[in-house]
Design a protein around this motif. Structure first.
Motif, PDB file in Angstrom:
ATOM      1  N   LEU A  65       0.797  -1.310  -0.080  1.00  0.00           N
ATOM      2  CA  LEU A  65      -0.021  -0.122   0.129  1.00  0.00           C
ATOM      3  C   LEU A  65       0.954   1.358  -0.013  1.00  0.00           C
ATOM      4  O   LEU A  65       0.557   2.186  -0.671  1.00  0.00           O
ATOM      5  CB  LEU A  65      -0.769   0.058   1.129  1.00  0.00           C
ATOM      6  CG  LEU A  65      -2.326  -0.429   1.121  1.00  0.00           C
ATOM      7  CD1 LEU A  65      -2.400  -1.277  -0.078  1.00  0.00           C
ATOM      8  CD2 LEU A  65      -2.820  -0.955   2.386  1.00  0.00           C
ATOM      9  N   ASN A  66       1.887   1.050   0.694  1.00  0.00           N
ATOM     10  CA  ASN A  66       2.910   2.182   0.892  1.00  0.00           C
ATOM     11  C   ASN A  66       3.403   2.461  -0.563  1.00  0.00           C
ATOM     12  O   ASN A  66       3.779   3.685  -0.945  1.00  0.00           O
ATOM     13  CB  ASN A  66       3.833   1.947   1.897  1.00  0.00           C
ATOM     14  CG  ASN A  66       4.611   3.204   2.107  1.00  0.00           C
ATOM     15  OD1 ASN A  66       4.049   4.269   2.365  1.00  0.00           O
ATOM     16  ND2 ASN A  66       6.032   3.116   2.094  1.00  0.00           N
ATOM     17  N   ALA A  69       1.151   4.150  -2.652  1.00  0.00           N
ATOM     18  CA  ALA A  69       0.713   5.412  -2.349  1.00  0.00           C
ATOM     19  C   ALA A  69       1.843   6.378  -3.005  1.00  0.00           C
ATOM     20  O   ALA A  69       1.762   7.489  -3.426  1.00  0.00           O
ATOM     21  CB  ALA A  69       0.501   5.551  -0.972  1.00  0.00           C
ATOM     22  N   HIS A  76      -2.761   7.387   1.573  1.00  0.00           N
ATOM     23  CA  HIS A  76      -2.493   6.535   2.625  1.00  0.00           C
ATOM     24  C   HIS A  76      -2.458   7.228   4.004  1.00  0.00           C
ATOM     25  O   HIS A  76      -1.446   7.954   3.942  1.00  0.00           O
ATOM     26  CB  HIS A  76      -1.345   5.622   2.162  1.00  0.00           C
ATOM     27  CG  HIS A  76      -1.124   4.569   3.430  1.00  0.00           C
ATOM     28  ND1 HIS A  76      -0.130   3.823   3.501  1.00  0.00           N
ATOM     29  CD2 HIS A  76      -1.974   3.935   4.123  1.00  0.00           C
ATOM     30  CE1 HIS A  76      -0.220   3.080   4.658  1.00  0.00           C
ATOM     31  NE2 HIS A  76      -1.439   3.041   4.893  1.00  0.00           N
ATOM     32  N   VAL A  82      -6.744   3.507   3.204  1.00  0.00           N
ATOM     33  CA  VAL A  82      -6.388   3.969   1.844  1.00  0.00           C
ATOM     34  C   VAL A  82      -7.666   4.191   1.036  1.00  0.00           C
ATOM     35  O   VAL A  82      -8.499   3.742   1.048  1.00  0.00           O
ATOM     36  CB  VAL A  82      -5.335   3.050   0.888  1.00  0.00           C
ATOM     37  CG1 VAL A  82      -4.150   2.688   1.656  1.00  0.00           C
ATOM     38  CG2 VAL A  82      -6.268   1.690   0.609  1.00  0.00           C
TER      39      VAL A  82
END
Lengths: 162, 162
Positions: A65-66, A69, A76, A82
């Motif tokens: 996810l990071n 982003a 996020h 998110v």
DNA sequence: TGATAATTTGGGATTACACCAAATTATTCT
DNA sequence: AGAATAATTTGGTGTAATCCCAAATTATCA
């Protein structure tokens, strides 16, 4: 594919809207899964939800996810969840369209809905946007896909390029 | 995919011949390239030839060749060259058939021969043998593919399984 | 046979993906 | 509110698939 901390997209202004230019090959297979999932959930999505659906450890999800982003697809808020950026939305729309067009195609060649879906999930990340657009045109921009409706809203056809 | 030093195949005896059972997902994309290339060259192939065609360092080729040999697809005589084992031949035949069927399919949807070929090369490693067989059946076992003739010699159709 | 070319080995990097344990932050319950 | 609990993130690791470079080994050819 994109380990780079940032990914740049050129936007094309047309009909009063901005369309990002992309090849469709920007994201790795797993990132495609994440983005499609988040897109289909709509709104803010939590790490745990993604983890349990994609069957991976939450820490794996968190890291991915990071990365998404950092590449500009997601907003996020740490520990909160998110959601898709504008780029993320446009891109995910393509991802879903690609999945559906390809799945539909395969069902025309003797594969069941489930088989087509499974098969396509394995390789879709490597099919370019150009190819998808051509196939889509050639099929007459079908509205009904095997895994849901196919949106053509932000679908670029070759005609538009020239 | 197959880091295992050895790969085992179950052979099915039928019509006086042995056919290996496989999913079509055994080899990584690059290994598929190597095997297809060696198959199409026929006979013994040297490291340099493969390197220059696949545009990689000879040391990379050497290592990959070694892996393919350990997995049973190639006979490798160090410093001399490689050639396909029986398994390698049967498998490569499938690989070429898969490539051609999928390329042919894509040319029916607005892609040129080159575009189809390029596109398919990117993802073919992830399309299962079952899917290929179904598509092939559904197309009526075409003989002319866009990148050469399509062989159906050792092509298993579902009918044969049951 | 000795130089040159081809090949292999050893060492190292990168990207994608995954897990575990520990630390951090949010939430919930009393 | 404050503590227990749950969710999330971080740090550390590992594997598979690729790739390259430099050095060693083997083949070939003059």
């Amino acid at each position: 594919m994109a380990n780079n901390k940032y990914q740049f997209f050129i936007f094309l202004y047309m009909n009063g809207q901005n369309y990002p230019e992309f090849t469709g090959l920007e994201l790795s297979p797993r990132k495609v899964d994440y983005l499609k999932f988040i897109f289909e959930k709509r709104g803010t999505v939590k790490t745990t939800e993604i983890s349990s659906c994609l069957q991976v450890d939450p820490s794996t999800t968190s890291k991915t996810l990071n990365e998404l982003a950092n590449a500009g697809y997601l907003n996020h808020v740490p520990y909160r969840g998110v959601d898709l950026t504008e780029l993320g939305k446009a891109y995910a729309e393509f991802l879903v369209r690609r999945h559906r067009i390809l799945s539909l195609l395969f069902t025309h060649y003797g594969l069941s809905t489930e088989e087509a879906c499974t098969e396509v999930s394995r390789f879709e990340a490597f099919v370019s946007r150009d190819a998808v657009n051509k196939i889509c045109s050639s099929m007459g921009h079908p509205l009904i896909g095997v895994c849901g409706e196919i949106s053509h809203e932000k679908c670029f056809h070759e005609e538009h390029y020239h």
